[in-house]
Design a protein around this motif. Structure first.
Motif, PDB file in Angstrom:
ATOM      1  N   ALA A  82       1.024  -1.156   0.000  1.00  0.00           N
ATOM      2  CA  ALA A  82      -0.037   0.010   0.057  1.00  0.00           C
ATOM      3  C   ALA A  82       0.984   1.446   0.116  1.00  0.00           C
ATOM      4  O   ALA A  82       0.631   2.305  -0.462  1.00  0.00           O
ATOM      5  CB  ALA A  82      -1.097  -0.069   1.224  1.00  0.00           C
ATOM      6  N   MET A  83       2.125   1.203   0.831  1.00  0.00           N
ATOM      7  CA  MET A  83       2.769   2.244   0.756  1.00  0.00           C
ATOM      8  C   MET A  83       3.470   2.643  -0.709  1.00  0.00           C
ATOM      9  O   MET A  83       3.446   3.903  -1.029  1.00  0.00           O
ATOM     10  CB  MET A  83       3.850   2.234   1.740  1.00  0.00           C
TER      11      MET A  83
ATOM     12  N   PRO B 147       2.898   7.939  -7.424  1.00  0.00           N
ATOM     13  CA  PRO B 147       2.477   9.147  -8.075  1.00  0.00           C
ATOM     14  C   PRO B 147       3.715  10.557  -7.481  1.00  0.00           C
ATOM     15  O   PRO B 147       3.977  11.243  -8.431  1.00  0.00           O
ATOM     16  CB  PRO B 147       1.165   9.391  -7.696  1.00  0.00           C
ATOM     17  N   TYR B 148       3.970  10.312  -6.303  1.00  0.00           N
ATOM     18  CA  TYR B 148       4.610  11.529  -5.655  1.00  0.00           C
ATOM     19  C   TYR B 148       6.074  11.460  -6.256  1.00  0.00           C
ATOM     20  O   TYR B 148       6.807  12.206  -6.440  1.00  0.00           O
ATOM     21  CB  TYR B 148       4.463  11.472  -4.261  1.00  0.00           C
ATOM     22  N   LEU B 149       6.520  10.121  -6.480  1.00  0.00           N
ATOM     23  CA  LEU B 149       7.767   9.964  -7.074  1.00  0.00           C
ATOM     24  C   LEU B 149       7.877  10.365  -8.583  1.00  0.00           C
ATOM     25  O   LEU B 149       8.977  10.926  -9.071  1.00  0.00           O
ATOM     26  CB  LEU B 149       8.125   8.622  -6.991  1.00  0.00           C
ATOM     27  N   LEU B 150       6.646  10.281  -9.259  1.00  0.00           N
ATOM     28  CA  LEU B 150       6.573  10.960 -10.574  1.00  0.00           C
ATOM     29  C   LEU B 150       6.851  12.180 -10.728  1.00  0.00           C
ATOM     30  O   LEU B 150       7.348  12.630 -11.897  1.00  0.00           O
ATOM     31  CB  LEU B 150       5.325  10.298 -11.410  1.00  0.00           C
TER      32      LEU B 150
END
Length: 313
Positions: free
Chosen positions: A28-29, A35-38
């Motif tokens: 889940a993490m 998306p935040y890494l992208l």
């Protein structure tokens, strides 16, 4: 003679084994963070080029800065700016030049968009209206400087038409000098509002217009009573964005007028530039930029909030 094909390819066996193995689901993490890494690199880039300079300007505005010499001043720079007549004159010039320019751009863009958004003959040639916006601002400023002052093109045309009898010195009059900046800005940036208004008009439901025409409404009546009210949010946002951009008008002033005559065309951006890079009052210029930012955000937020609030009522 027969051969037994009992030999196997190790690579094929490994591939088959990997294909048959079920992929383990991501935690889940990892699903949350992916998306935040992208978007992380883009956000970091924007923070570096926007947030850091803003924080540095606020910090610098609290000092009297002379190159490498930094002396703590607290809020003295802000007090001096509030008492500075040149600051208020530059702010007034920005409001006058920007207000007139923005009004003309909105009217012209809306008028052209009204005649273009449904006409099949004009529709294919709309790219022509966007051409001025594709030029570099410095090139546009030089072209209009040549037309108004250096090359006397406008004066020669006016004399040929019998409107004036002699060459016009555009920088000798306050309003004529402001007019040169307004004409250059309107010519280049009206297409920005035009393309937004055309998109908003084309995005409206055609069935509403058809129903209004069946009821006997004219094109002008449909536009004023149906299309324009529906476009209100788009108009507010587009005009606000263009207004914020006008407050940073610098290139035209630097190339065409240099703030003359008597500072009548000195905008806030040119005032900050003059204080920082000609008089080397870097802390004072930073304080002026911070105040201008606060003023711009306050006015834009007030306009947008009132426009959308009145639209709901």
């Amino acid at each position: 003679m027969t051969y037994s094909s009992t030999t196997t390819n190790p690579e094929a066996a490994s591939a088959a084994s990997n294909a048959s193995r079920k992929l383990r689901p991501r935690s889940a993490m990892s699903r949350t963070m992916f998306p935040y890494l992208l978007v992380g690199p883009a956000v970091a880039y924007l923070l570096v080029i926007t947030l850091y300079p803003g924080i540095f300007a606020i910090y610098q505005s609290l000092f009297v800065v002379r190159f490498v010499s930094w002396t703590w001043a607290g809020l003295d720079n802000y007090v001096r700016i509030i008492q500075d007549r040149e600051f208020w004159a530059a702010l007034g010039n920005t409001a006058i030049i920007g207000g007139i320019s923005l009004t003309l751009q909105t009217i012209i863009a809306m008028t052209v968009a009204f005649f273009c958004y449904r006409d099949p003959l004009v529709r294919g040639w709309r790219i022509i209206f966007l051409m001025p916006m594709l030029f570099m601002p410095s090139a546009v400023a030089f072209i209009w400087k040549l037309a108004f002052n250096d090359g006397r093109v406008i004066s020669d045309l006016l004399m040929s038409a019998g409107i004036v009898s002699s060459n016009v010195d555009w920088l000798a009059s306050v309003w004529l000098a402001r007019l040169t900046l307004i004409v250059a800005d309107v010519w280049q940036w009206t297409p920005f509002l035009f393309i937004i208004f055309v998109g908003a008009l084309q995005g409206q439901d055609e069935e509403i217009e058809e129903a209004a025409r069946l009821d006997g409404a004219s094109w002008s009546s449909i536009f004023w009573n149906i299309s324009l009210p529906m476009m209100r949010p788009v108009i507010v946002v587009a005009v606000t964005l263009r207004g914020i951009d006008i407050t940073t008008m610098f290139t035209n002033v630097y190339i065409m007028t240099q703030g003359t005559p008597g500072g009548a065309t000195e905008t806030m951006s040119f005032f900050i530039y003059r204080q920082g890079f000609r008089m080397f009052n870097f802390g004072y210029a930073s304080a002026a930029s911070v105040l201008m930012l606060i003023f711009t955000v306050f006015v834009a937020q007030t306009v947008v909030k009132r426009a959308f609030r009145s639209g709901k009522s």
